[in-house]
Design an enzyme around this catalytic site. Structure first.
Site, PDB file in Angstrom:
ATOM      1  N   LYS A  27      37.116  28.460 -11.249  1.00 29.45           N
ATOM      2  CA  LYS A  27      37.203  28.842  -9.838  1.00 29.45           C
ATOM      3  C   LYS A  27      38.165  30.016  -9.682  1.00 29.45           C
ATOM      4  O   LYS A  27      37.868  30.980  -8.969  1.00 29.45           O
ATOM      5  CB  LYS A  27      37.672  27.635  -9.002  1.00 29.45           C
ATOM      6  CG  LYS A  27      36.606  26.549  -8.884  1.00 29.45           C
ATOM      7  CD  LYS A  27      37.166  25.236  -8.355  1.00 29.45           C
ATOM      8  CE  LYS A  27      36.129  24.119  -8.445  1.00 29.45           C
ATOM      9  NZ  LYS A  27      36.656  22.796  -8.157  1.00 29.45           N
TER      10      LYS A  27
ATOM     11  N   ASP B  91      36.897  22.569   0.373  1.00 29.66           N
ATOM     12  CA  ASP B  91      35.950  21.660  -0.291  1.00 29.66           C
ATOM     13  C   ASP B  91      35.085  20.940   0.741  1.00 29.66           C
ATOM     14  O   ASP B  91      34.061  20.355   0.393  1.00 29.66           O
ATOM     15  CB  ASP B  91      36.717  20.603  -1.106  1.00 29.66           C
ATOM     16  CG  ASP B  91      36.878  21.005  -2.566  1.00 29.66           C
ATOM     17  OD1 ASP B  91      36.047  21.784  -3.065  1.00 29.66           O
ATOM     18  OD2 ASP B  91      37.830  20.525  -3.203  1.00 29.66           O
TER      19      ASP B  91
ATOM     20  N   GLN C  37      41.972  19.203  -6.947  1.00 28.32           N
ATOM     21  CA  GLN C  37      40.906  18.902  -7.905  1.00 28.32           C
ATOM     22  C   GLN C  37      40.753  17.386  -8.075  1.00 28.32           C
ATOM     23  O   GLN C  37      41.734  16.685  -8.324  1.00 28.32           O
ATOM     24  CB  GLN C  37      41.217  19.578  -9.250  1.00 28.32           C
ATOM     25  CG  GLN C  37      40.117  19.480 -10.273  1.00 28.32           C
ATOM     26  CD  GLN C  37      38.846  20.242  -9.877  1.00 28.32           C
ATOM     27  OE1 GLN C  37      38.896  21.377  -9.405  1.00 28.32           O
ATOM     28  NE2 GLN C  37      37.701  19.608 -10.061  1.00 28.32           N
TER      29      GLN C  37
END
Ligand code: NAP
Length: 306
Positions: free
Chosen positions: A53, A120, A97
């Site tokens: 990312k 997200d 994460q």
């Protein structure tokens, strides 16, 4: 035999457009979006995901930073860090994460992120916006799947879609987003009875369960579109041979890494479906592209650029 519905080309096109917009804002307002990732613990797969990312951000001119926190980080320590980033005006997107170490409550951690920086799209505020069919930051994988279907002119309205898997990051938001697109959606899970029968009614079958090659041809209606979200590491040589026969490419991948990545859908399904997304190279690249798109979106909203 159906066609492979690959996602890399579309993901590259989307990233190119993001890169151009970022360059425009760099020139125009002397600011670029910033994405911050937090990794708790040292799970090797999570490290790879986060660094991919960050590399993508770098390529597009998006600023990025990763914080590596020790495995035994407490909720209060993590929340303090998140809160600091929530208040940091330079930061547009925050992602923690997943999966988190078991002592941390994922829901509480997600709730600590400011909804406007939740790139997200997992915060209840953003998930709730899907149900209201209101503009917001959408979960990246469902968003990527819908982009992929739309960009290949696969109709959603009135279409019978079956989603197998009901996680908060894929199945549930995807089912709600497809309903907003006027599809008729059935959501299945591990307690669904007669799963293959239900699945075989689908015009579009989407599978996100984390079980290698679980969905075989008898789950699929002739000519259906099949989207394989699964990412599974398989290190059993016999299983690989059983799935792909004497496939030189897979053999080489196995020799190199000691495992290969396969999806939740058996490769034989390509013979019955009209389209099947490959793994790797299908949904995965779009998930990353959508994260970058969400980061740009959050940046624009926060800077009143929309
Ligand atoms: P998850 O949180 O583990 O959820 C799995 C879902 O599948 C659950 O709803 C579970 O049902 C259902 N399920 C499991 N076994 C089943 C079975 N035998 N029959 C029917 N349903 C079954 O997984 P996830 O996070 O959604 O991820 C799913 C897969 O997608 C994984 O392989 C993951 O690596 C991959 N993934 C890929 C991307 C990408 O960008 N390509 C992004 C996210 C995830 P219950 O709810 O009843 O337990």
């Amino acid at each position: 035999m159906g066609e492979w519905l690959e996602g890399r080309t579309l993901a590259e096109k989307i990233k190119e457009e993001i890169g151009k917009e970022v360059a425009y804002y760099r020139e125009k307002i002397k600011k670029v979006p910033k994405l911050v990732g937090i990794l708790v613990g040292d799970d090797p797969a999570s490290k790879i995901y986060l660094s991919t990312k960050a590399k993508n951000c770098e390529r597009l001119g998006i600023s990025s930073e990763i914080f590596y926190l020790p495995e035994n980080t407490s909720f209060n320590e993590l929340a303090k860090k998140i809160n600091k980033l929530n208040k940091d005006d330079e930061v547009d997107g925050i992602l923690v994460q997943l999966p988190l170490p078991s002592h941390l409550d994922t829901f509480e951690v997600i709730c600590a992120i400011s909804p406007e920086k939740d790139v997200d799209g997992f915060h209840p505020h953003n998930l709730g916006k899907i149900l209201h069919n209101e503009e917001g930051l959408r979960a990246c994988t469902p968003l990527g799947i819908i982009e992929l279907l739309k960009s290949n002119n696969i109709p959603l309205e009135g279409t019978r879609v079956v989603v197998i898997g009901r996680s908060l990051i894929v199945g549930k938001p995807l089912a709600a987003m497809l309903t907003n697109e006027n599809a008729t959606v059935t959501i299945c899970h591990s307690k669904t009875r007669n799963l293959s029968e239900v699945a075989s009614e689908a015009d579009i079958l989407i599978v996100a369960i984390g079980k290698p090659a679980f969905v075989t041809s008898n789950f699929v209606k002739e000519g259906a579109v099949v989207v394989d979200v699964g990412v599974n590491r398989v290190s059993d040589r016999n299983k690989i041979k059983e799935l792909f026969g004497d496939n030189k490419e897979k053999e080489e991948q196995f020799e190199k890494k000691g495992y290969i990545i396969i999806g939740d859908v058996h490769p034989e399904v390509i013979n019955k479906a009209s389209y099947l997304t490959p793994v790797p190279g299908g949904v995965g690249p779009l998930t990353v592209a959508m994260l970058l798109k969400n980061t740009l979106k959050a940046f624009k909203k926060r800077n009143n650029l929309e």
